[in-house]
Motif scaffolding. Structure first.
Motif, mmCIF file in Angstrom:
data_model
loop_
_atom_site.group_PDB
_atom_site.id
_atom_site.type_symbol
_atom_site.label_atom_id
_atom_site.label_comp_id
_atom_site.label_asym_id
_atom_site.label_seq_id
_atom_site.Cartn_x
_atom_site.Cartn_y
_atom_site.Cartn_z
ATOM 1 N N THR A 365 39.584 175.261 62.455
ATOM 2 C CA THR A 365 40.065 174.325 63.477
ATOM 3 C C THR A 365 40.272 172.932 62.898
ATOM 4 O OG1 THR A 365 38.915 175.582 65.193
ATOM 5 C CG2 THR A 365 39.571 173.338 65.744
ATOM 6 N N PHE A 366 39.376 172.488 62.029
ATOM 7 C CA PHE A 366 39.554 171.171 61.403
ATOM 8 C C PHE A 366 40.832 171.138 60.567
ATOM 9 C CE2 PHE A 366 39.121 168.263 57.825
ATOM 10 C CZ PHE A 366 38.888 167.066 58.493
ATOM 11 N N SER A 367 41.083 172.203 59.819
ATOM 12 C CA SER A 367 42.283 172.258 59.000
ATOM 13 C C SER A 367 43.540 172.294 59.869
ATOM 14 C CB SER A 367 42.229 173.481 58.081
ATOM 15 O OG SER A 367 43.306 173.471 57.174
ATOM 16 N N GLN A 368 43.474 173.018 61.002
ATOM 17 C CA GLN A 368 44.613 173.023 61.934
ATOM 18 C C GLN A 368 44.863 171.617 62.483
ATOM 19 O OE1 GLN A 368 43.580 177.520 63.609
ATOM 20 N NE2 GLN A 368 43.762 175.844 65.039
ATOM 21 N N PHE A 369 43.784 170.927 62.832
ATOM 22 C CA PHE A 369 43.905 169.549 63.313
ATOM 23 C C PHE A 369 44.572 168.665 62.260
ATOM 24 C CE2 PHE A 369 41.677 165.482 62.550
ATOM 25 C CZ PHE A 369 42.235 164.728 63.576
ATOM 26 N N ALA A 370 44.122 168.780 61.014
ATOM 27 C CA ALA A 370 44.682 167.957 59.945
ATOM 28 C C ALA A 370 46.162 168.261 59.745
ATOM 29 C CB ALA A 370 43.903 168.193 58.650
ATOM 30 N N CYS A 371 46.531 169.540 59.802
ATOM 31 C CA CYS A 371 47.940 169.918 59.629
ATOM 32 C C CYS A 371 48.805 169.332 60.733
ATOM 33 C CB CYS A 371 48.069 171.435 59.605
ATOM 34 S SG CYS A 371 47.418 172.212 58.113
ATOM 35 N N PHE A 399 53.374 173.119 57.880
ATOM 36 C CA PHE A 399 53.526 174.258 58.785
ATOM 37 C C PHE A 399 52.996 175.526 58.121
ATOM 38 C CE2 PHE A 399 56.865 171.644 60.900
ATOM 39 C CZ PHE A 399 56.382 171.737 62.200
ATOM 40 N N PHE A 400 53.315 175.706 56.846
ATOM 41 C CA PHE A 400 52.806 176.856 56.095
ATOM 42 C C PHE A 400 51.277 176.795 56.005
ATOM 43 C CE2 PHE A 400 57.030 177.877 55.163
ATOM 44 C CZ PHE A 400 57.114 179.040 54.413
ATOM 45 N N LEU A 401 50.767 175.592 55.702
ATOM 46 C CA LEU A 401 49.320 175.431 55.573
ATOM 47 C C LEU A 401 48.619 175.696 56.903
ATOM 48 C CD1 LEU A 401 46.962 174.681 53.750
ATOM 49 C CD2 LEU A 401 47.359 172.267 54.338
ATOM 50 N N TYR A 402 49.287 175.368 58.000
ATOM 51 C CA TYR A 402 48.704 175.648 59.314
ATOM 52 C C TYR A 402 48.471 177.152 59.472
ATOM 53 C CZ TYR A 402 48.234 176.545 64.250
ATOM 54 O OH TYR A 402 47.769 177.005 65.465
ATOM 55 N N VAL A 463 50.153 166.793 71.196
ATOM 56 C CA VAL A 463 49.359 167.609 72.121
ATOM 57 C C VAL A 463 48.430 168.538 71.351
ATOM 58 C CG1 VAL A 463 49.468 169.359 73.927
ATOM 59 C CG2 VAL A 463 51.151 167.498 73.883
ATOM 60 N N TRP A 464 48.960 169.208 70.327
ATOM 61 C CA TRP A 464 48.188 170.210 69.598
ATOM 62 C C TRP A 464 47.237 169.559 68.593
ATOM 63 C CZ3 TRP A 464 48.909 174.006 72.631
ATOM 64 C CH2 TRP A 464 50.113 174.087 73.331
ATOM 65 N N THR A 465 47.584 168.360 68.148
ATOM 66 C CA THR A 465 46.636 167.589 67.338
ATOM 67 C C THR A 465 45.400 167.264 68.158
ATOM 68 O OG1 THR A 465 48.512 166.589 66.161
ATOM 69 C CG2 THR A 465 46.371 165.524 65.914
ATOM 70 N N VAL A 466 45.612 166.849 69.396
ATOM 71 C CA VAL A 466 44.502 166.470 70.276
ATOM 72 C C VAL A 466 43.660 167.685 70.655
ATOM 73 C CG1 VAL A 466 43.917 165.560 72.556
ATOM 74 C CG2 VAL A 466 45.672 164.433 71.166
ATOM 75 N N THR A 467 44.300 168.807 71.008
ATOM 76 C CA THR A 467 43.523 169.983 71.431
ATOM 77 C C THR A 467 42.612 170.461 70.307
ATOM 78 O OG1 THR A 467 45.349 171.472 70.807
ATOM 79 C CG2 THR A 467 45.232 170.765 73.111
ATOM 80 N N ASN A 468 43.111 170.500 69.081
ATOM 81 C CA ASN A 468 42.268 170.924 67.963
ATOM 82 C C ASN A 468 41.133 169.944 67.714
ATOM 83 O OD1 ASN A 468 43.317 173.466 66.379
ATOM 84 N ND2 ASN A 468 45.149 172.366 67.031
ATOM 85 N N ALA A 469 41.402 168.641 67.890
ATOM 86 C CA ALA A 469 40.345 167.644 67.725
ATOM 87 C C ALA A 469 39.253 167.821 68.775
ATOM 88 C CB ALA A 469 40.944 166.238 67.810
ATOM 89 N N VAL A 470 39.648 168.147 70.000
ATOM 90 C CA VAL A 470 38.681 168.338 71.081
ATOM 91 C C VAL A 470 37.812 169.566 70.833
ATOM 92 C CG1 VAL A 470 38.471 168.929 73.537
ATOM 93 C CG2 VAL A 470 40.052 167.123 72.813
#
Length: 553
Positions: A365-371, A399-402, A463-470
């Motif tokens: 999840t942290f890596s998704q947030f960073a991506c 996008f690939f890293l995500y 939106v998706w940056t915030v959801t992963n951070a939450v």
């Protein structure tokens, strides 16, 4: 030569690893079919560009781009209806999971999968032979119902028949096979796109029978879950299954003690469990069924609102509309991404026990947030800078890293976690609720994505940056580790009335199996061996244990 009174060996004489292997074949085939069925249809998307009147249509591939398919079903130029035909499958899956919730525990793991497979076969026939839009609608719904039943059941079956050291790896491997099925159908769709005519869409749909035949020919002769058997009073069958899975005699102390532990958990849950109508009422000595249910379903919620199905359904559209790539290059990168996605999901199989469920979910999840954070920044500057093309192109790597970040953690664990965190009597219901959560949130995310891409531009990715951070503090504070613990260890943990916040409990977050569970298991095996709590044929004689003994533990 077998004598006249010699009993025929069950499961063709397979025991231990080989028997587990064939259960894995069935469960992995089920999940491969899940991935294939998701990919065989695509999500068409319509985008109105600013200051343009003409509608521009991008397509992700799949049978819906076949001209013959569109003409047969009267869908030429009807992108919204075509998208609904695809999306209705998710709704069918949701209700299939609800069916598993209501009748799955009564049927058992094997019968549920057989029913789900047969329902999917009916849906496949309806789709592959379709000559009208209503028939295709019905076929999609029916296939979804079957897949919903199967996806709510197969991870439970695998979890309850696997040895502790293999459980996480095998369920994660199944999700790797899910991606393999998705990749396979993408290449089949790509190849048949050059053929044209009815075969271009009927063959990919009919190809699902390859998976269905494997399930029909393996599931019936494989063992039922020993935990389900014990929960339904079939202890003699359960101890035979346990002995075969462990490759030990039926009267082996370890086998008998396992049966003892499972039986106690079942009885304790029945005596102290909460009825559904009382599940929201606080009880001091319950087994925390609501908390465990929410944790399992929450993992699926976080999987979907982590943004994965924006990519899975719309990746070519994202690359063309958000990044500005050509349609041809977007399709090529999508195919290449599928291969890298599969490789990262394979890495998860190696990490799942070493890093643990909790650790991988947090890291993923942290890596998704960073991506998403980097993607948002790059796409923002692509609109505001003279070097906009360079910024947009740079975002492709993230996008690939995500996909890789998702593959190593949040791909498989939300399917595994509900089967481990819930107690045996609640396991079917808990997995079904989690699966239903996955499908309904899947539907919501996929339906809102075209609107977001069309209207928000680069802000859509905020939106998706915030959801992963939450999600990060939620995972850190509330999710206990389930790796390297038996399913009965988790029951013992929740019988101890643990705090909602787990970070202060070293046993709750340790990747290693807590010492108290190891010691307890050794003591039970030793007492079983010394106390002769089993008959000579392996049938459990006295599997009960006093409530005081368990409370002391």
């Amino acid at each position: 030569m077998r004598g006249p009174l010699e009993k025929k060996k069950p499961y063709f004489g397979l025991t231990g690893g080989w028997l587990t292997f064939w259960v894995t074949v069935a469960c992995a085939t089920d999940m491969s079919l899940f991935g294939y069925d998701q990919g065989v249809f695509s999500k068409p998307i319509s985008i109105y560009r600013e200051n343009e009147i003409q509608l521009t249509i991008f397509d992700t591939g799949g049978v819906v781009i076949s001209q013959d398919y569109l003409e047969v079903h009267g869908l030429v130029g009807k992108t919204t209806i075509s998208s609904t035909v695809t999306a209705i499958y998710d709704v069918g899956c949701f209700f299939g999971a609800i069916i598993a919730f209501t009748i799955g525990e009564a049927l058992g793991r094997k019968k549920s999968i057989m029913i789900g497979t047969t329902v999917m076969a009916v849906g496949t026939i309806l789709q592959a032979s379709s000559f009208s839009l209503p028939q295709m609608f019905v076929g999609r719904i029916v296939s979804g119902l079957g897949n919903g039943i199967n996806t709510a059941t197969a991870p439970i079956w695998q979890t309850e028949t696997s040895q502790l050291k293999w459980r996480g790896k095998l369920v994660t491997f199944e999700m790797m096979m899910n991606i393999a099925g998705y990749c396979l159908v993408n290449w089949i769709n790509y190849g048949f796109s050059f053929v044209g005519g009815p075969v271009a869409w009927r063959f990919p749909l009919a190809f699902q029978f390859v998976f269905l035949f494997v399930l029909w020919f393996t599931t019936p002769w494989l063992p039922e879950s020993p935990r389900w058997l014990i929960a339904h009073g079939r202890e003699e069958e359960a101890i035979e299954v346990l002995s075969c899975l462990e490759a030990k005699p039926k009267n082996d102390p370890f086998v008998v003690s396992q049966c003892r532990e499972i039986s106690f958990s079942v009885r304790y849950e029945r005596e102290n469990g909460v009825r559904w109508r009382d599940i929201f009422k606080k009880r001091e000595n319950d087994t925390k069924p609501l908390r465990r249910l929410v944790l399992g379903a929450g993992s699926q919620f976080m999987q979907q609102f982590g943004g994965i199905n924006i990519m899975s359904y719309y990746f070519p559209t994202v690359l063309t509309n958000s990044v500005g790539l050509s349609d041809e290059l977007a399709r090529l990168l999508t195919a290449c991404n599928g291969v890298s996605y599969l490789m990262f999901s394979g890495i998860a199989v190696l990490l799942i026990e070493r890093v643990g469920r909790r650790g991988l979910m947090i890291a993923s999840t942290f890596s998704q947030f960073a991506c998403f954070l980097v993607i948002t920044i790059l796409l923002r500057y692509s609109e505001a800078s003279d070097q906009g093309k360079e910024y947009a192109s740079a975002s492709v790597a993230f996008f690939f890293l995500y996909f890789g970040s998702f593959g190593i953690g949040m791909l498989g664990i939300p399917w595994l976690y509900p089967t481990e965190i819930n107690s045996l009597p609640m396991r079917t219901k808990g997995a079904a609720v989690a699966t239903a959560t996955d499908w309904i949130t899947n539907f919501a995310v996929v339906e809102v994505t075209p609107i977001g891409i069309d209207n928000l531009g680069w802000k859509f990715w905020v939106v998706w940056t915030v959801t992963n951070a939450v999600f990060l503090p939620i995972l850190y504070l509330f999710y206990p580790e389930t790796a390297n613990r038996s399913l009965e260890d988790m029951d013992a943990y929740y019988r101890s009335n643990p705090s909602l916040i787990v970070v202060n409990d070293s046993d709750a977050i340790s990747r290693k199996r807590p010492a108290k569970y190891v010691v307890h298991e050794a003591e039970v095996v030793e007492k079983t061996a010394a106390g002769k709590n089993y008959a000579s044929d392996g049938t459990v004689d006295h599997i009960e244990r006093t409530s005081q003994e368990e409370t002391d533990f």
